[in-house]
Write an enzyme that holds these catalytic residues in place. Structure first.
Site: not given
Ligand code: UGA
Length: 435
Positions: A11, A122, A153, A211, A252, A255, A263, A266
């Site tokens: 961050v 956070t 982000l 989140n 989002f 599957a 993030c 936690k």
């Molecule tokens: C997440 C949030 O999306 C951000 O907005 C936030 O700022 C960040 O946490 C944080 O708190 O710092 P991030 O952890 O980088 O971001 O990744 P994501 O793209 O959200 O993906 C998280 C998990 O969900 C991954 O394992 C991804 O593969 C999974 N996912 C995501 C799915 O299984 N399906 C989806 O449709 C989207």
């Protein structure tokens, strides 16, 4: 305005660099001398597409610098951002606040002139109050305000997320702080992005609520995917069919093998603990965390079933180890659960990831073979399993794969391939999610 970012983790480094890109003078501070030395040589501590170039450019333009000297940076700053880690305390599920409180104390000792301390880490509701108290106790004469400015982000697309935010949230009741933060984000309002001002505790909660909602949305589509398999429906069409409803939204709803990262796991847990602490348990999120953990193990069952119930002695190529693509982050990745379990069941694992291999060696508790390329992992395998949606796994040629492997099992836990085409190909046995 002069800005200090405390913490050059994900961050702090990304947002600090982006503030510099928007024209502010930014100093990034970290206790870790090695990290700061590397940054002086433009060596990034994390893999984030485009970050090295942006750092190099802003350092060259004299708007971005790195130091271990917190006191000197803070004393010259108008805004000081706290961007340190809030890892999960594995025993209690609460966020561990020692780094935030430690930073608050050090900032308190260094303050000179009116300064706004902005919490970007956070943090649980009420942290702003605690930070304010620590600074007052450390330096009773300090002239300051504490605000909350949560970060939204995503790893892997952090720079474009910063430059095109869905919204910016600022929490403070202090008018002077409000006007300084409005100035900091003037570019965003000018470009038509929403910059929202609210109370500090509300801003703190918005981050967790966002989140947790996204984690719940993923868990929901994962459960729908399981149902699709049993009723012979297609989860992608279901996701589109519901996502086109603007009240639900298309994003989002992909599957997968269970969400991971630093993030969602936690933050969902911390929200559950906060809600219990304040006597308003959020059971939906409690259940979400349980279902997501169970999903990672259920994927082992799915893989086993594809191997006709037994993986003992099977050579399995695993493609992708990181929790998502375009990052080297392995934290809470499904691979850290699935691979040890498969190894325990007697499978021989050969794994490859474009960026996550070094971290994987520390976090995957199993005796497996790490390969330098996907071809090496696929060679003589009985089957392959895609765990992460890296671009280089999206266009595998069935011919090349089957020429390399001795078996024909193609397990795609990210639904990267068109199932109709893959299922028609007699050379392979294709398995995916909810289709
Ligand atoms: C997440 C949030 O999306 C951000 O907005 C936030 O700022 C960040 O946490 C944080 O708190 O710092 P991030 O952890 O980088 O971001 O990744 P994501 O793209 O959200 O993906 C998280 C998990 O969900 C991954 O394992 C991804 O593969 C999974 N996912 C995501 C799915 O299984 N399906 C989806 O449709 C989207």
């Amino acid at each position: 305005m002069n800005i200090t970012m405390i913490g050059t983790g994900y961050v702090g480094l990304v947002t600090g660099t982006c503030f510099a890109e928007k024209g502010f003078n930014v100093t990034c501070v970290d206790l870790n001398e090695d990290k700061i030395n590397k940054l002086h040589n433009n060596i990034m501590p994390i893999y984030e597409p485009g970050l090295d170039k942006l750092v190099e450019k802003n350092v060259a333009d004299n708007r971005l610098s790195f130091t271990t000297d917190l006191k000197s940076a803070v004393s010259k700053s108008d805004l000081v951002f706290i961007c340190v880690g809030t890892p999960e305390n594995k025993e209690t599920g609460h966020a561990d606040m020692k780094y935030v409180y430690g930073a608050a104390k050090e900032i308190g000792e260094a303050l000179q002139g009116f300064t706004v301390i902005v919490d970007k880490s956070t943090v649980p509701v009420g942290t702003g109050d605690a930070v304010e108290k620590i600074i007052k106790e450390t330096n009773p004469n300090a002239d300051f305000a504490v605000a909350s400015n949560p970060e939204f982000l995503r790893e892997g697309s952090a720079i474009s997320d910063f430059l095109n935010p869905d919204r910016v949230v600022v929490g403070t009741d202090n008018e002077k702080a409000k006007s300084m933060l409005a100035n900091l984000y003037k570019w965003a309002s000018d470009e038509g992005f929403s910059v929202m001002f609210t109370a500090r505790r509300t801003a703190e909660l918005i981050k967790y609520a966002a989140n947790a909602f996204l984690a719940m949305k993923i868990t929901y589509i994962n459960e729908i995917a399981d149902l699709c398999e049993n009723v012979e429906a297609n989860v992608e069409d279901v996701a589109l069919g519901i996502g086109l409803d603007s009240r639900i939204g298309k994003k989002f709803l992909q599957a997968g093998p269970g969400y991971g990262g630093s993030c969602f796991p936690k933050d969902t847990m911390a929200l559950v603990r906060t809600s219990e602490q304040f006597n308003s348990p959020i059971k939906l999120i409690q259940k979400t965390t349980e279902l997501n953990e169970a999903r990672k193990l259920n994927m082992v069952g799915k893989i086993k079933k594809a191997f006709n119930g037994d993986v003992k002695g099977k050579d399995i190529a695993i493609l992708g180890l990181t929790f998502k693509a375009n990052t080297d982050d392995m934290r809470e990745s499904c691979s850290t659960v699935i691979i040890p379990e498969l190894a325990k069941l007697g499978a021989n694992i050969k794994a490859y990831d474009p960026q996550g291999m070094e971290e994987a060696k520390h976090l995957i508790k199993a005796d497996i073979t790490y390969c330098d390329s996907k071809e090496e992992a696929l060679k003589n395998a009985d089957g392959l399993v895609i765990l992460t949606e890296w671009d280089e796994f999206k266009n595998l040629s069935v011919k090349e794969v089957t020429d390399l492997m001795k078996g024909n099992l193609f397990i795609d836990l990210r639904n990267l391939y068109d199932d109709k085409i893959m299922k028609q190909d007699s050379k392979i046995k294709y398995v995916s999610l909810g289709r």
